[in-house]
Design an enzyme around this catalytic site. Structure first.
Site, PDB file in Angstrom:
ATOM      1  N   ARG A  64       0.823  -1.219   0.000  1.00 44.13           N
ATOM      2  CA  ARG A  64       0.000   0.000   0.000  1.00 44.13           C
ATOM      3  C   ARG A  64       0.857   1.270   0.000  1.00 44.13           C
ATOM      4  NH1 ARG A  64      -5.009  -1.898   3.898  1.00 44.13           N
ATOM      5  NH2 ARG A  64      -6.019  -3.086   2.257  1.00 44.13           N
TER       6      ARG A  64
ATOM      7  N   LYS B 248     -21.861 -15.940   1.006  1.00 41.17           N
ATOM      8  CA  LYS B 248     -23.296 -15.769   1.235  1.00 41.17           C
ATOM      9  C   LYS B 248     -23.960 -14.851   0.217  1.00 41.17           C
ATOM     10  CE  LYS B 248     -22.381 -15.551   6.050  1.00 41.17           C
ATOM     11  NZ  LYS B 248     -22.161 -14.338   6.764  1.00 41.17           N
TER      12      LYS B 248
HETATM   13  P1  AMP Z   1     -16.792 -13.608   0.719  1.00 43.65           P
HETATM   14  O1  AMP Z   1     -16.137 -13.079   1.953  1.00 43.65           O
HETATM   15  O2  AMP Z   1     -18.265 -13.453   0.685  1.00 43.65           O
HETATM   16  O3  AMP Z   1     -16.101 -13.136  -0.547  1.00 43.65           O
HETATM   17  O4  AMP Z   1     -16.594 -15.158   0.771  1.00 43.65           O
HETATM   18  C1  AMP Z   1     -15.347 -15.774   0.747  1.00 43.65           C
HETATM   19  C2  AMP Z   1     -15.455 -17.101   1.389  1.00 43.65           C
HETATM   20  O5  AMP Z   1     -16.441 -17.881   0.741  1.00 43.65           O
HETATM   21  C3  AMP Z   1     -14.177 -17.891   1.326  1.00 43.65           C
HETATM   22  O6  AMP Z   1     -13.643 -17.979   2.625  1.00 43.65           O
HETATM   23  C4  AMP Z   1     -14.622 -19.235   0.781  1.00 43.65           C
HETATM   24  O7  AMP Z   1     -14.062 -20.324   1.490  1.00 43.65           O
HETATM   25  C5  AMP Z   1     -16.122 -19.215   0.980  1.00 43.65           C
HETATM   26  N1  AMP Z   1     -16.810 -20.110   0.047  1.00 43.65           N
HETATM   27  C6  AMP Z   1     -16.748 -20.105  -1.283  1.00 43.65           C
HETATM   28  N2  AMP Z   1     -17.465 -21.105  -1.800  1.00 43.65           N
HETATM   29  C7  AMP Z   1     -18.005 -21.773  -0.769  1.00 43.65           C
HETATM   30  C8  AMP Z   1     -18.855 -22.913  -0.662  1.00 43.65           C
HETATM   31  N3  AMP Z   1     -19.260 -23.580  -1.743  1.00 43.65           N
HETATM   32  N4  AMP Z   1     -19.223 -23.312   0.568  1.00 43.65           N
HETATM   33  C9  AMP Z   1     -18.801 -22.636   1.648  1.00 43.65           C
HETATM   34  N5  AMP Z   1     -18.000 -21.557   1.623  1.00 43.65           N
HETATM   35  C10 AMP Z   1     -17.613 -21.125   0.419  1.00 43.65           C
END
Ligand code: AMP
Length: 399
Positions: A38, A199
């Protein structure tokens, strides 16, 4: 909000005191900077201002000291690193808007730089308190925002100061808004967006907004299973938010109404359960996405889906990607995310990666230099994709 903002080259900075909001929130371990990325990224703006004879007053937050002076969140290591990188002394003021900051700022000569202490050592910063903003602005004649990662926050040092002095963007923010702003306003088509992550609830507004902009919306990651369930498929033990089934149906209808192609996984990599620890070896099989067995959990997209998504990227002229396709922390379950990163790297299109996990994935895989733009702000880039007005950008002068 328009994205056509004045930048440091549009304003006369020679001999002027210029307050620059940077994102120096670097990772530290035992007081030592573990990645100076950064700081390095902020150099072009700082060097330009110094070369034009500005008196540069740098400021930033670091960590979450919650309005208290917390020694471990001092910007001292940043001042030391800046001194090395610029090859000239960057003094650290003992406070942010106190007597030391003011006297050091007043003593600056043309081509010199000063770093103020952590803006969040004062609780008025995050409240965007007008008095605090006014004091901060009183040290300078021009405000430059170069902290995209904090631009979605209406804080005194990211937006409030612009009420008192003319405000323009630095090179980092300029690149964010020119590349992402253009993609969202007047994209070269076909425009493909790829969303993943855990999610669906975290990306409701992003999906909603992108369905008014893109030609193809691709969904992967944990959020795909709520869409699959909304279509009536069994999803076994996969991540499911059954409060969002109606929302997903609504989005599928909206896609159809707007003529947007909505792509969901056609096959899924499944296992008996979530890996524990997350990077533990894991036995997987690949099944069609409408045939996930009741006792299995979907943890990545399958090979056919990787190909489908890569082909959509190949056909695109603009691609925006945010969020992993699977539990990419586990090497066996990272294949979908790698396939998408690779498709972007190989594409001739304008490719934009939202911050966070997808940005980290591109960097770790060595694809970063083949992506048009990797956003420096996870939260800020998501709000951008939601179509929200970012206070740290809205406050800048229009061209
Ligand atoms: P986000 O913070 O919403 O970008 O989500 C990232 C997280 O989603 C990562 O830590 C991944 O391990 C999780 N993730 C992605 N695909 C899956 C899945 N099929 N089941 C559970 N967790 C997931």
């Amino acid at each position: 909000m328009t994205y056509n903002k004045k930048n440091i080259e549009d304003i006369d900075v020679a001999g002027k005191k210029v307050l620059v909001r940077c994102d120096f929130n670097v990772p530290l371990k035992d007081g030592v900077i573990t990645s100076d990325k950064r700081i390095v990224e902020a150099l072009p703006t700082i060097k330009y201002l110094l070369s034009k004879g500005a008196k540069v007053i740098l400021c930033s937050h670091m960590g979450k000291p919650k309005g208290e002076v917390v020694a471990k969140y001092s910007l001292a290591p940043v001042a030391a690193r800046l001194t090395e990188l610029l090859g000239q002394t960057v003094e650290l003021a003992a406070d942010t808007i106190g007597a030391d900051a003011k006297s050091k700022a007043a003593a600056l000569k043309e081509g010199q730089a000063l770093l103020l202490e952590n803006t969040r050592f004062d609780k008025r910063e995050e409240k965007n308190d007008p008095e605090f903003a006014k004091e901060l602005a009183s040290m300078a004649e021009i405000f430059v925002n170069d902290a995209f990662g904090a631009a979605h926050r209406a804080h005194a040092s990211t937006a409030g100061v612009a009420d008192y002095i003319p405000a323009v963007c630095g090179y980092l923010v300029e690149k964010e808004i020119s590349v992402m702003g253009k993609a969202l306003e007047t994209p070269e088509r076909p425009f493909v967006a790829i969303l993943g992550g855990a999610k669906v609830a975290d990306k409701l507004n992003v999906i909603d907004n992108l369905l008014t902009k893109v030609d193809t919306l691709i969904i992967g990651g944990g959020m795909a299973f709520t869409f699959a369930a909304a279509k009536g498929y069994g999803v076994g033990k996969s991540l499911l938010d059954d409060t969002k089934l109606d929302y997903c149906r609504e989005m599928m209808e909206k896609a159809e109404k707007n003529g947007v192609q909505l792509l969901l996984p056609i096959d899924t990599t499944v296992a008996d359960g979530f890996p524990n620890p997350i990077d533990a070896p894991i036995d997987v099989t690949v099944v069609d996405s409408d045939k996930i067995p009741a006792d299995k959990e979907g943890l990545d997209i399958g090979n056919k889906t990787m190909e489908l998504y890569a082909n959509a990227v190949k056909a695109a002229k603009t691609v925006v990607w945010n969020g992993p396709m699977g539990v990419f922390e586990n090497p066996t379950l990272a294949k979908g995310t790698i396939a998408v990163a690779e498709a972007l790297a190989e594409s001739e299109a304008i490719t934009i990666v939202g911050g966070g996990d997808s940005a980290a994935a591109c960097e770790q895989l060595g694809f970063a230099d083949r992506i048009t733009h990797i956003s420096t702000g996870g939260g800020a880039s998501l709000e951008f994709l939601e179509g929200l007005e970012l206070p740290g950008i809205a406050c800048l002068l229009d061209k």
